[in-house]
Enzyme design. Sequence first.
Site, PDB file in Angstrom:
ATOM      1  N   ASN A  10      37.441   6.474 -21.070  1.00  0.00           N
ATOM      2  CA  ASN A  10      37.292   5.501 -22.145  1.00  0.00           C
ATOM      3  C   ASN A  10      38.142   5.948 -23.344  1.00  0.00           C
ATOM      4  OD1 ASN A  10      36.250   4.361 -24.562  1.00  0.00           O
ATOM      5  ND2 ASN A  10      34.384   3.771 -23.454  1.00  0.00           N
ATOM      6  N   GLU A  11      39.180   5.159 -23.618  1.00  0.00           N
ATOM      7  CA  GLU A  11      40.132   5.538 -24.688  1.00  0.00           C
ATOM      8  C   GLU A  11      39.461   5.604 -26.053  1.00  0.00           C
ATOM      9  OE1 GLU A  11      43.156   6.848 -25.341  1.00  0.00           O
ATOM     10  OE2 GLU A  11      42.993   7.259 -23.204  1.00  0.00           O
ATOM     11  N   ASP A  70      26.438  11.070 -22.289  1.00  0.00           N
ATOM     12  CA  ASP A  70      25.666   9.945 -21.782  1.00  0.00           C
ATOM     13  C   ASP A  70      24.900   9.368 -22.965  1.00  0.00           C
ATOM     14  OD1 ASP A  70      24.944   8.264 -19.646  1.00  0.00           O
ATOM     15  OD2 ASP A  70      22.956   9.133 -19.635  1.00  0.00           O
ATOM     16  N   PHE A 153      30.029  -3.182 -29.795  1.00  0.00           N
ATOM     17  CA  PHE A 153      29.899  -3.553 -28.376  1.00  0.00           C
ATOM     18  C   PHE A 153      28.428  -3.404 -27.979  1.00  0.00           C
ATOM     19  CE2 PHE A 153      29.178   0.573 -26.262  1.00  0.00           C
ATOM     20  CZ  PHE A 153      29.409   1.427 -27.325  1.00  0.00           C
ATOM     21  N   TYR A 155      24.747  -3.139 -27.384  1.00  0.00           N
ATOM     22  CA  TYR A 155      23.537  -3.553 -28.105  1.00  0.00           C
ATOM     23  C   TYR A 155      23.733  -3.592 -29.625  1.00  0.00           C
ATOM     24  CZ  TYR A 155      21.496  -2.739 -23.528  1.00  0.00           C
ATOM     25  OH  TYR A 155      21.215  -2.806 -22.193  1.00  0.00           O
ATOM     26  N   LYS A 177      30.753   3.098 -38.630  1.00  0.00           N
ATOM     27  CA  LYS A 177      29.859   3.330 -37.498  1.00  0.00           C
ATOM     28  C   LYS A 177      30.197   4.673 -36.832  1.00  0.00           C
ATOM     29  CE  LYS A 177      28.134   2.037 -33.139  1.00  0.00           C
ATOM     30  NZ  LYS A 177      28.498   1.496 -31.849  1.00  0.00           N
ATOM     31  N   HIS A 182      25.301   8.006 -33.253  1.00  0.00           N
ATOM     32  CA  HIS A 182      24.698   9.008 -32.368  1.00  0.00           C
ATOM     33  C   HIS A 182      25.786   9.861 -31.727  1.00  0.00           C
ATOM     34  CE1 HIS A 182      25.706   5.232 -30.588  1.00  0.00           C
ATOM     35  NE2 HIS A 182      25.441   5.590 -29.341  1.00  0.00           N
TER      36      HIS A 182
HETATM   37  P1  IMP Z   1      27.765   5.383 -22.269  1.00  0.00           P
HETATM   38  O1  IMP Z   1      26.890   6.427 -21.669  1.00  0.00           O
HETATM   39  O2  IMP Z   1      28.446   5.830 -23.520  1.00  0.00           O
HETATM   40  O3  IMP Z   1      28.713   4.756 -21.300  1.00  0.00           O
HETATM   41  O4  IMP Z   1      26.801   4.221 -22.785  1.00  0.00           O
HETATM   42  C1  IMP Z   1      25.896   3.577 -21.911  1.00  0.00           C
HETATM   43  C2  IMP Z   1      25.449   2.253 -22.497  1.00  0.00           C
HETATM   44  O5  IMP Z   1      24.630   2.461 -23.655  1.00  0.00           O
HETATM   45  C3  IMP Z   1      26.558   1.338 -22.960  1.00  0.00           C
HETATM   46  O6  IMP Z   1      27.106   0.617 -21.891  1.00  0.00           O
HETATM   47  C4  IMP Z   1      25.808   0.446 -23.949  1.00  0.00           C
HETATM   48  O7  IMP Z   1      25.049  -0.499 -23.247  1.00  0.00           O
HETATM   49  C5  IMP Z   1      24.825   1.410 -24.575  1.00  0.00           C
HETATM   50  N1  IMP Z   1      25.398   2.003 -25.807  1.00  0.00           N
HETATM   51  C6  IMP Z   1      25.715   3.305 -25.999  1.00  0.00           C
HETATM   52  N2  IMP Z   1      26.215   3.500 -27.234  1.00  0.00           N
HETATM   53  C7  IMP Z   1      26.206   2.295 -27.827  1.00  0.00           C
HETATM   54  C8  IMP Z   1      26.629   1.852 -29.124  1.00  0.00           C
HETATM   55  O8  IMP Z   1      27.129   2.608 -29.976  1.00  0.00           O
HETATM   56  N3  IMP Z   1      26.487   0.533 -29.383  1.00  0.00           N
HETATM   57  C9  IMP Z   1      25.957  -0.338 -28.474  1.00  0.00           C
HETATM   58  N4  IMP Z   1      25.565   0.019 -27.262  1.00  0.00           N
HETATM   59  C10 IMP Z   1      25.681   1.332 -26.925  1.00  0.00           C
END
Ligand code: IMP
Length: 214
Positions: A10-11, A70, A153, A155, A177, A182
Amino acid sequence: MMRIIFATNNEGKMNEIRDILDGMDIELLSLKDAGIDIDIKEDGETFEENAIIKAETVCRMTGEVVLADDSGLEVDYLNKAPGVYSSRFLGEKTPYSVKNKYILDQLKDVEGEKRSARFVCVIACSFPDGRTVTRKGVLEGYISKEIRGTNGFGYDPIFYVPEYNCTTAEMPTSDLKNKISHRAKALEAIKEVLLEHMAQRKSREAKHEDSNSK
Ligand code: IMP
């Protein structure tokens, strides 16, 4: 210079981590940069487990220092769902407009503090000597009453942050942001782990050189 692989393609994430680790003596590679093409099954039950699975798998394959993250959304009223299933919630291909509306509907009659929620990110760092450490970053907030904002993006349009009186999809710039998120908090914490590792490595090398010259 220390090489580190961030187990993502993920860029956006690569840019975020490059910003935070800027100025450190580190060559940072994505999976693609490192010539790795794998789909790692994220079958852990916690953010920690999933981040560790990814970091350790790539570390074993490459023998390099590897970071993996994650993240997801925890809604207290829904017993912390969607949690680790955030991207798979209601189906991987289901649009977020539907996922977000579903969460709003579930919380239709829920008021105030009971709408509490948080974005969580765990980053694991695996070292070739077999050690793995994790660090967690959290952004606390509430599920909004309606879908608001078009930035961000996932939520973001239903995640309300009281300090800024807006959802993360309404934040004026992605810079803001990325500063409070987080992921930023977890990355800042993992930066400390990397700095400590580099300092220890330097002192070991210095001792080695010293004993060789005697
Ligand atoms: P990943 O583990 O970073 O790929 O995030 C898993 C999922 O958590 C994403 O596909 C979003 O559904 C949700 N998510 C994680 N971070 C965010 C954020 O900053 N904004 C909105 N949704 C998030």
